[in-house]
Design a protein around this motif. Sequence first.
Motif, PDB file in Angstrom:
ATOM      1  N   ILE A 272       0.867  -1.180   0.000  1.00  0.00           N
ATOM      2  CA  ILE A 272       0.000   0.000   0.000  1.00  0.00           C
ATOM      3  C   ILE A 272       0.905   1.231   0.000  1.00  0.00           C
ATOM      4  O   ILE A 272       1.777   1.368   0.871  1.00  0.00           O
ATOM      5  CB  ILE A 272      -0.928   0.046   1.228  1.00  0.00           C
ATOM      6  N   ARG A 273       0.704   2.078  -0.956  1.00  0.00           N
ATOM      7  CA  ARG A 273       1.440   3.346  -1.004  1.00  0.00           C
ATOM      8  C   ARG A 273       0.593   4.390  -0.286  1.00  0.00           C
ATOM      9  O   ARG A 273      -0.434   4.832  -0.791  1.00  0.00           O
ATOM     10  CB  ARG A 273       1.690   3.754  -2.453  1.00  0.00           C
ATOM     11  N   VAL A 274       1.024   4.761   0.916  1.00  0.00           N
ATOM     12  CA  VAL A 274       0.263   5.687   1.749  1.00  0.00           C
ATOM     13  C   VAL A 274       0.913   7.060   1.653  1.00  0.00           C
ATOM     14  O   VAL A 274       2.087   7.237   2.000  1.00  0.00           O
ATOM     15  CB  VAL A 274       0.221   5.215   3.216  1.00  0.00           C
ATOM     16  N   MET A 275       0.143   8.053   1.198  1.00  0.00           N
ATOM     17  CA  MET A 275       0.656   9.414   1.002  1.00  0.00           C
ATOM     18  C   MET A 275      -0.190  10.413   1.770  1.00  0.00           C
ATOM     19  O   MET A 275      -1.372  10.175   2.022  1.00  0.00           O
ATOM     20  CB  MET A 275       0.648   9.774  -0.498  1.00  0.00           C
ATOM     21  N   TRP A 276       0.425  11.535   2.108  1.00  0.00           N
ATOM     22  CA  TRP A 276      -0.289  12.610   2.804  1.00  0.00           C
ATOM     23  C   TRP A 276       0.304  13.949   2.384  1.00  0.00           C
ATOM     24  O   TRP A 276       1.474  14.047   2.022  1.00  0.00           O
ATOM     25  CB  TRP A 276      -0.196  12.440   4.330  1.00  0.00           C
ATOM     26  N   PRO A 277      -0.489  15.020   2.399  1.00  0.00           N
ATOM     27  CA  PRO A 277       0.004  16.325   1.984  1.00  0.00           C
ATOM     28  C   PRO A 277       0.753  17.034   3.107  1.00  0.00           C
ATOM     29  O   PRO A 277       0.240  17.178   4.217  1.00  0.00           O
ATOM     30  CB  PRO A 277      -1.281  17.083   1.626  1.00  0.00           C
ATOM     31  N   ASP A 278       1.969  17.471   2.822  1.00  0.00           N
ATOM     32  CA  ASP A 278       2.721  18.213   3.829  1.00  0.00           C
ATOM     33  C   ASP A 278       2.352  19.697   3.781  1.00  0.00           C
ATOM     34  O   ASP A 278       1.384  20.087   3.119  1.00  0.00           O
ATOM     35  CB  ASP A 278       4.227  17.988   3.659  1.00  0.00           C
ATOM     36  N   HIS A 279       3.102  20.533   4.469  1.00  0.00           N
ATOM     37  CA  HIS A 279       2.796  21.960   4.548  1.00  0.00           C
ATOM     38  C   HIS A 279       2.966  22.671   3.218  1.00  0.00           C
ATOM     39  O   HIS A 279       2.451  23.784   3.046  1.00  0.00           O
ATOM     40  CB  HIS A 279       3.697  22.611   5.605  1.00  0.00           C
ATOM     41  N   LEU A 280       3.682  22.064   2.273  1.00  0.00           N
ATOM     42  CA  LEU A 280       3.875  22.640   0.948  1.00  0.00           C
ATOM     43  C   LEU A 280       2.914  22.050  -0.082  1.00  0.00           C
ATOM     44  O   LEU A 280       2.945  22.441  -1.250  1.00  0.00           O
ATOM     45  CB  LEU A 280       5.317  22.425   0.475  1.00  0.00           C
ATOM     46  N   GLY A 281       2.097  21.105   0.344  1.00  0.00           N
ATOM     47  CA  GLY A 281       1.204  20.425  -0.574  1.00  0.00           C
ATOM     48  C   GLY A 281       1.860  19.264  -1.302  1.00  0.00           C
ATOM     49  O   GLY A 281       1.263  18.661  -2.193  1.00  0.00           O
ATOM     50  N   ILE A 282       3.101  18.952  -0.933  1.00  0.00           N
ATOM     51  CA  ILE A 282       3.832  17.846  -1.548  1.00  0.00           C
ATOM     52  C   ILE A 282       3.359  16.524  -0.960  1.00  0.00           C
ATOM     53  O   ILE A 282       3.063  16.435   0.235  1.00  0.00           O
ATOM     54  CB  ILE A 282       5.344  18.026  -1.343  1.00  0.00           C
ATOM     55  N   ALA A 283       3.318  15.486  -1.784  1.00  0.00           N
ATOM     56  CA  ALA A 283       2.859  14.170  -1.337  1.00  0.00           C
ATOM     57  C   ALA A 283       4.017  13.405  -0.708  1.00  0.00           C
ATOM     58  O   ALA A 283       4.875  12.851  -1.395  1.00  0.00           O
ATOM     59  CB  ALA A 283       2.284  13.387  -2.508  1.00  0.00           C
TER      60      ALA A 283
ATOM     61  N   SER B 281      -0.319  25.575  -7.400  1.00  0.00           N
ATOM     62  CA  SER B 281       0.664  25.163  -6.396  1.00  0.00           C
ATOM     63  C   SER B 281       0.052  25.023  -5.007  1.00  0.00           C
ATOM     64  O   SER B 281       0.732  24.615  -4.069  1.00  0.00           O
ATOM     65  CB  SER B 281       1.808  26.185  -6.337  1.00  0.00           C
ATOM     66  N   ALA B 282      -1.209  25.359  -4.858  1.00  0.00           N
ATOM     67  CA  ALA B 282      -1.835  25.347  -3.535  1.00  0.00           C
ATOM     68  C   ALA B 282      -1.947  23.934  -2.990  1.00  0.00           C
ATOM     69  O   ALA B 282      -2.147  22.967  -3.730  1.00  0.00           O
ATOM     70  CB  ALA B 282      -3.222  25.990  -3.610  1.00  0.00           C
ATOM     71  N   ASN B 283      -1.815  23.822  -1.693  1.00  0.00           N
ATOM     72  CA  ASN B 283      -2.135  22.581  -0.982  1.00  0.00           C
ATOM     73  C   ASN B 283      -3.648  22.367  -1.122  1.00  0.00           C
ATOM     74  O   ASN B 283      -4.443  23.188  -0.651  1.00  0.00           O
ATOM     75  CB  ASN B 283      -1.721  22.725   0.481  1.00  0.00           C
ATOM     76  N   ILE B 284      -4.060  21.306  -1.770  1.00  0.00           N
ATOM     77  CA  ILE B 284      -5.468  21.108  -2.096  1.00  0.00           C
ATOM     78  C   ILE B 284      -6.332  21.071  -0.841  1.00  0.00           C
ATOM     79  O   ILE B 284      -7.392  21.719  -0.773  1.00  0.00           O
ATOM     80  CB  ILE B 284      -5.645  19.833  -2.933  1.00  0.00           C
ATOM     81  N   HIS B 285      -5.914  20.346   0.166  1.00  0.00           N
ATOM     82  CA  HIS B 285      -6.701  20.248   1.404  1.00  0.00           C
ATOM     83  C   HIS B 285      -6.783  21.598   2.114  1.00  0.00           C
ATOM     84  O   HIS B 285      -7.835  21.966   2.637  1.00  0.00           O
ATOM     85  CB  HIS B 285      -6.108  19.194   2.334  1.00  0.00           C
ATOM     86  N   LEU B 286      -5.676  22.333   2.102  1.00  0.00           N
ATOM     87  CA  LEU B 286      -5.662  23.622   2.793  1.00  0.00           C
ATOM     88  C   LEU B 286      -6.468  24.662   2.025  1.00  0.00           C
ATOM     89  O   LEU B 286      -7.158  25.493   2.636  1.00  0.00           O
ATOM     90  CB  LEU B 286      -4.222  24.094   2.996  1.00  0.00           C
ATOM     91  N   ALA B 287      -6.406  24.644   0.704  1.00  0.00           N
ATOM     92  CA  ALA B 287      -7.219  25.568  -0.079  1.00  0.00           C
ATOM     93  C   ALA B 287      -8.698  25.322   0.179  1.00  0.00           C
ATOM     94  O   ALA B 287      -9.488  26.268   0.340  1.00  0.00           O
ATOM     95  CB  ALA B 287      -6.905  25.421  -1.567  1.00  0.00           C
ATOM     96  N   ALA B 288      -9.103  24.060   0.217  1.00  0.00           N
ATOM     97  CA  ALA B 288     -10.502  23.738   0.488  1.00  0.00           C
ATOM     98  C   ALA B 288     -10.907  24.181   1.886  1.00  0.00           C
ATOM     99  O   ALA B 288     -11.989  24.760   2.080  1.00  0.00           O
ATOM    100  CB  ALA B 288     -10.726  22.233   0.329  1.00  0.00           C
ATOM    101  N   ALA B 289     -10.048  23.930   2.874  1.00  0.00           N
ATOM    102  CA  ALA B 289     -10.351  24.344   4.247  1.00  0.00           C
ATOM    103  C   ALA B 289     -10.466  25.854   4.342  1.00  0.00           C
ATOM    104  O   ALA B 289     -11.344  26.388   5.040  1.00  0.00           O
ATOM    105  CB  ALA B 289      -9.264  23.832   5.193  1.00  0.00           C
ATOM    106  N   THR B 290      -9.593  26.568   3.636  1.00  0.00           N
ATOM    107  CA  THR B 290      -9.606  28.030   3.663  1.00  0.00           C
ATOM    108  C   THR B 290     -10.906  28.575   3.090  1.00  0.00           C
ATOM    109  O   THR B 290     -11.536  29.472   3.672  1.00  0.00           O
ATOM    110  CB  THR B 290      -8.402  28.578   2.878  1.00  0.00           C
ATOM    111  N   VAL B 291     -11.332  28.058   1.956  1.00  0.00           N
ATOM    112  CA  VAL B 291     -12.584  28.499   1.342  1.00  0.00           C
ATOM    113  C   VAL B 291     -13.767  28.213   2.262  1.00  0.00           C
ATOM    114  O   VAL B 291     -14.628  29.080   2.482  1.00  0.00           O
ATOM    115  CB  VAL B 291     -12.767  27.819  -0.032  1.00  0.00           C
TER     116      VAL B 291
END
Length: 437
Positions: free
Chosen positions: A7-18, A330-340
Amino acid sequence: MGEYERIRVMWPDHLGIARGKYLPADIADRGTGHCASVFGLGYDRSVSPAPGSYMLEGLKDVRCSFDPQTVRPGWEDDRTAVAVGHLDFEGEPYPFAARFALQKAIADWQDLGYTPQIGFELEAYVLEPDDTGGWRLQAAPRSYVYGTGPTADPTGIIDEIMRASAASGLKLESVNAEFDESQFELTLQHDEALRAADDAFLFRVMAREIALRGGNDLTFLGKPFNDLSGSGLHVNFSLNDTDGQNAFIDTNASDGLSALARSSLAGLCAHHKAMTALCAPTVNAYRRLRPGEFAGYWANWGYEHRFACNRVPDARGTATRIESRLADGSANIHLAAATVLQAALLGVTEELACPEPLTTDGFEEINTEVSSADNLGDALADLAADPALVEALGSDLCANFLFNKANEWDRYIAAGGSPEASDKVTEWEISQYLNYH
């Protein structure tokens, strides 16, 4: 998970990098550790004692786990599945993580009886190797806006991405050539907010890796080329009530919009300046975010108006929604959604009055004097000056973001960068960002 070897488990860091790890499938449910000091890394691999990095406290671990129900087929081979991980620290959710910020935003709306629904539109350029070891725009001289087929995608990269997306359960709504040569818009189907963000996060990783596997690249960077259009990340959202109905609808209103929708628009306009750094989080983002562009520079909204930051498309019924056009690729997808979502929620909790919509051309006649900052440094100051949005998103996360991004801005200035407003892309930006976005 029995049909997979890993299983390749990934998560977004503070820069939006996986970030992530491969875990053997038979023990993947144990989770795994990651050094929290990743949250103090810059694009240049510099490490700083950012809040939450625990760099000066022994470089502690965060724990990554995932929901087995969310495991899906990967795109590398038949033996590898993928999942999006959740981070914990000492038994509690890690408050510096963007995915947790989105979970908090969802929970905050649910406390009021609403469930956020989100659909993401991503834009990207296809690249090919140049003669110097770098990248250039892939040649597609027959490409045109809303083009499809070989004229837009002569090497078939986008076709391959679409097939891989379907095989991994990442549901596309539409794909088409965008304004400039070798630029594409890739729109995902809407879903409950966390699932939608996880899908968009995985899709962005998958799309780049498919391109790289064929010897090309795909960049979501906001402004990779001078004199060509920027690439946005549009966040379309609506809210379902406890009966599962779209709460942005009011059939008795002349425009079909509910008071909830208007309050959400009010929050997005009122907190626009503070939102900018989080949705446009690189030096490069401010080459795209300029007046007179199809980007969310102004703190306004409009009916079916692409020069408004917050567009309300004509579609009503279940398709009634608000489209935030502020974020870039370049936005962190999760953070952009949370911000909106949090800015919209503040419009409700602060009982803000909705401003009038933009009805002028949007080029020269604008209905507001409030805009995004013209550079990352000023945008960071705008975020720090909005305690309501900082608290809503999470003061820990924002402290980490402000610390890391201030360092990034300082590195740009130290390298000879100018704080003056400009749409010209520098070599520093390409060297810092292109490999990651």
